[in-house]
Design an enzyme around this catalytic site. Structure first.
Site, PDB file in Angstrom:
ATOM      1  N   ALA A  51       0.840  -1.369  -0.007  1.00  0.00           N
ATOM      2  CA  ALA A  51       0.177   0.029  -0.165  1.00  0.00           C
ATOM      3  C   ALA A  51       0.900   1.380   0.091  1.00  0.00           C
ATOM      4  O   ALA A  51       2.166   1.058   0.412  1.00  0.00           O
ATOM      5  CB  ALA A  51      -0.646  -0.106   1.217  1.00  0.00           C
ATOM      6  N   GLU A 106      -0.087  -9.664  -1.026  1.00  0.00           N
ATOM      7  CA  GLU A 106      -1.320 -10.056  -1.058  1.00  0.00           C
ATOM      8  C   GLU A 106      -2.030  -9.949  -2.537  1.00  0.00           C
ATOM      9  O   GLU A 106      -2.917 -10.790  -2.941  1.00  0.00           O
ATOM     10  CB  GLU A 106      -2.454  -8.934  -0.223  1.00  0.00           C
ATOM     11  CG  GLU A 106      -1.954  -8.985   1.371  1.00  0.00           C
ATOM     12  CD  GLU A 106      -2.464  -7.826   2.048  1.00  0.00           C
ATOM     13  OE1 GLU A 106      -2.135  -6.782   1.545  1.00  0.00           O
ATOM     14  OE2 GLU A 106      -3.014  -8.114   3.018  1.00  0.00           O
ATOM     15  N   GLY A 145       0.690  -5.194   0.386  1.00  0.00           N
ATOM     16  CA  GLY A 145      -0.423  -5.504  -0.513  1.00  0.00           C
ATOM     17  C   GLY A 145       0.089  -6.037  -1.794  1.00  0.00           C
ATOM     18  O   GLY A 145      -0.618  -6.618  -2.570  1.00  0.00           O
ATOM     19  N   GLU A 201       3.995  -5.215   7.362  1.00  0.00           N
ATOM     20  CA  GLU A 201       3.035  -4.056   7.961  1.00  0.00           C
ATOM     21  C   GLU A 201       3.329  -3.828   9.417  1.00  0.00           C
ATOM     22  O   GLU A 201       3.169  -3.066   9.654  1.00  0.00           O
ATOM     23  CB  GLU A 201       1.473  -4.564   7.550  1.00  0.00           C
ATOM     24  CG  GLU A 201       1.010  -4.245   6.235  1.00  0.00           C
ATOM     25  CD  GLU A 201       1.421  -5.746   5.583  1.00  0.00           C
ATOM     26  OE1 GLU A 201       2.036  -6.684   5.978  1.00  0.00           O
ATOM     27  OE2 GLU A 201       0.742  -5.658   4.410  1.00  0.00           O
TER      28      GLU A 201
HETATM   29  N1  COA Z   1       4.633   3.198  -0.470  1.00  0.00           N
HETATM   30  C1  COA Z   1       5.089   4.595  -0.773  1.00  0.00           C
HETATM   31  N2  COA Z   1       6.248   4.772  -1.175  1.00  0.00           N
HETATM   32  C2  COA Z   1       6.928   3.643  -1.363  1.00  0.00           C
HETATM   33  C3  COA Z   1       6.632   2.301  -1.002  1.00  0.00           C
HETATM   34  C4  COA Z   1       5.398   2.177  -0.330  1.00  0.00           C
HETATM   35  N3  COA Z   1       5.028   1.375  -0.010  1.00  0.00           N
HETATM   36  N4  COA Z   1       7.784   1.543  -1.009  1.00  0.00           N
HETATM   37  C5  COA Z   1       8.517   2.160  -1.672  1.00  0.00           C
HETATM   38  N5  COA Z   1       8.206   3.506  -1.965  1.00  0.00           N
HETATM   39  C6  COA Z   1       9.051   4.673  -2.597  1.00  0.00           C
HETATM   40  C7  COA Z   1      10.083   5.242  -1.747  1.00  0.00           C
HETATM   41  O1  COA Z   1       9.467   6.080  -0.607  1.00  0.00           O
HETATM   42  C8  COA Z   1      10.938   5.802  -2.554  1.00  0.00           C
HETATM   43  O2  COA Z   1      10.254   7.001  -3.085  1.00  0.00           O
HETATM   44  P1  COA Z   1      11.394   8.410  -3.161  1.00  0.00           P
HETATM   45  O3  COA Z   1      12.561   7.894  -4.149  1.00  0.00           O
HETATM   46  O4  COA Z   1      10.373   9.573  -3.435  1.00  0.00           O
HETATM   47  O5  COA Z   1      11.958   8.645  -1.839  1.00  0.00           O
HETATM   48  C9  COA Z   1      10.912   4.847  -3.933  1.00  0.00           C
HETATM   49  O6  COA Z   1       9.573   4.274  -3.688  1.00  0.00           O
HETATM   50  C10 COA Z   1      12.027   3.951  -3.877  1.00  0.00           C
HETATM   51  O7  COA Z   1      11.991   3.232  -2.587  1.00  0.00           O
HETATM   52  P2  COA Z   1      13.563   3.003  -1.674  1.00  0.00           P
HETATM   53  O8  COA Z   1      12.962   2.854  -0.277  1.00  0.00           O
HETATM   54  O9  COA Z   1      14.157   4.287  -1.787  1.00  0.00           O
HETATM   55  O10 COA Z   1      13.917   1.873  -2.318  1.00  0.00           O
HETATM   56  P3  COA Z   1      15.032   0.938  -1.510  1.00  0.00           P
HETATM   57  O11 COA Z   1      15.518  -0.265  -2.578  1.00  0.00           O
HETATM   58  O12 COA Z   1      15.915   1.609  -0.470  1.00  0.00           O
HETATM   59  O13 COA Z   1      14.097   0.040  -0.530  1.00  0.00           O
HETATM   60  C11 COA Z   1      12.164  -1.430  -0.181  1.00  0.00           C
HETATM   61  C12 COA Z   1      12.961  -1.071  -1.343  1.00  0.00           C
HETATM   62  C13 COA Z   1      11.048  -2.171  -0.826  1.00  0.00           C
HETATM   63  C14 COA Z   1      12.845  -2.433   0.985  1.00  0.00           C
HETATM   64  C15 COA Z   1      11.554  -0.239   0.567  1.00  0.00           C
HETATM   65  O14 COA Z   1      11.071   0.678  -0.400  1.00  0.00           O
HETATM   66  C16 COA Z   1      10.455  -0.647   1.580  1.00  0.00           C
HETATM   67  O15 COA Z   1      10.662  -1.069   2.595  1.00  0.00           O
HETATM   68  N6  COA Z   1       9.187  -0.166   1.106  1.00  0.00           N
HETATM   69  C17 COA Z   1       8.114  -0.298   1.845  1.00  0.00           C
HETATM   70  C18 COA Z   1       7.430  -1.667   1.993  1.00  0.00           C
HETATM   71  C19 COA Z   1       6.307  -1.799   2.999  1.00  0.00           C
HETATM   72  O16 COA Z   1       6.467  -1.745   4.131  1.00  0.00           O
HETATM   73  N7  COA Z   1       5.276  -2.285   2.352  1.00  0.00           N
HETATM   74  C20 COA Z   1       4.019  -2.429   3.135  1.00  0.00           C
HETATM   75  C21 COA Z   1       3.317  -1.285   3.355  1.00  0.00           C
HETATM   76  S1  COA Z   1       1.736  -1.702   4.263  1.00  0.00           S
END
Ligand code: COA
Length: 256
Positions: free
Chosen positions: A62, A110, A107, A130
């Site tokens: 999400a 999911e 998500g 989450e």
């Molecule tokens: N929602 C909103 N934005 C997200 C996102 C999410 N779930 N996942 C990644 N992004 C965005 C980041 O904020 C970043 O944006 P920016 O460049 O404007 O700062 C961009 O996507 C790239 O992500 P980044 O975190 O810089 O990449 P990374 O390679 O360092 O890390 C992940 C990758 C997947 C480990 C990390 O993005 C992450 O943990 N994302 C969230 C996953 C999560 O918790 N999902 C469940 C949500 S309920």
């Protein structure tokens, strides 16, 4: 449709590509609305759908920016949109293959679980993180994950928020096959092609029967299967399939 998801049709096959790579295809409300439209269109126009992501992610969950804005009422509305969308996906009359190219988190995981077949690139990563945000999966994760991987492993993933690689996902039954990254779409298309050769009616009914196994007690499910099984004997396709076998030729299915 179009801004967040690219949808193309190639004969009987539809391919939906989540296309917000700069945000790792995070599933914001706009994406969910577009996905709903893609599902409606796919059901009408194709016989198999592949869902994949562009860039490094399948979908990283999400959109956390949107999550932060929510109060309980908005959260309930949003989770309704998500759960109904994934239920609709699961119930879609055509098979859906998830071609998981990268991160499938929250998500995104999911979404993959609501598909019928899951093929992963060796670069794919999975998890329900989450809990790190002090929330829990809200689009079926706590329910579909145990059905796929067992309650113990599901608890471990949901309670720790651990991210696992594609090989581990394969070992625990979260995906059906892992392939080299560059071969992902080829593999998904190959599986789609095999399904496209079958009677569309039989495919649709088989999916209904299989889905019932998750929602019905065993004996009710077996009775339901028996009624669907006997129904298919009214179809021209079933006669054609049996005749073609006996006549040692390829069947020509028409879908009725
Ligand atoms: N929602 C909103 N934005 C997200 C996102 C999410 N779930 N996942 C990644 N992004 C965005 C980041 O904020 C970043 O944006 P920016 O460049 O404007 O700062 C961009 O996507 C790239 O992500 P980044 O975190 O810089 O990449 P990374 O390679 O360092 O890390 C992940 C990758 C997947 C480990 C990390 O993005 C992450 O943990 N994302 C969230 C996953 C999560 O918790 N999902 C469940 C949500 S309920």
């Amino acid at each position: 449709m179009g801004e967040r998801i690219k949808f193309e049709v190639d004969g009987g096959l539809g391919i939906a590509v989540l296309s917000r790579p700069e945000k790792l295809n995070a599933l914001d409300v706009k994406t969910r609305i577009e996905l709903k439209e893609v599902l409606e269109q796919a059901e009408k126009s194709v016989r198999v759908l592949i869902i994949t992501g562009s860039g490094r992610a399948f979908a990283a969950g999400a959109d956390i920016n949107e999550l932060l804005q929510r109060d309980p009422v908005k959260a309930l509305e949003a989770t309704k949109l998500g759960t109904e969308l994934f239920n609709r996906l699961e119930d879609l009359e055509i098979p859906v293959i998830a071609a998981i190219n990268g991160y499938a988190l929250g998500g995104g995981c999911e979404l993959a679980m609501a598909c019928d077949i899951r093929i992963a690139s060796e670069k794919a990563k999975f998890g329900q993180p989450e809990i790190n945000l002090a929330i829990i999966p809200g689009a079926g994760g706590t329910q579909r994950l145990p059905r796929l991987v067992g309650l113990g492993m599901a608890k471990r993933l949901v309670l720790t928020g651990e991210i696992i690689d594609a090989r581990t996902a394969l070992r625990i039954g979260l995906v059906d096959e892992v392939v080299e990254h560059d071969r992902l779409m080829e593999k998904a298309r190959e599986i789609a092609g095999r399904i496209l050769e079958k009677s569309p009616l039989a495919v649709k009914i088989a999916k209904k029967a299989l889905n019932a196994s998750m929602n019905m007690p065993l004996r009710d499910g077996i009775r339901y299967e028996a009624s669907l099984f006997s129904l298919l004997f009214s179809s021209e396709d079933a006669k054609e399939g049996m005749r073609a076998f006996l006549e040692k030729r390829k069947p020509e299915f028409r879908g009725w």
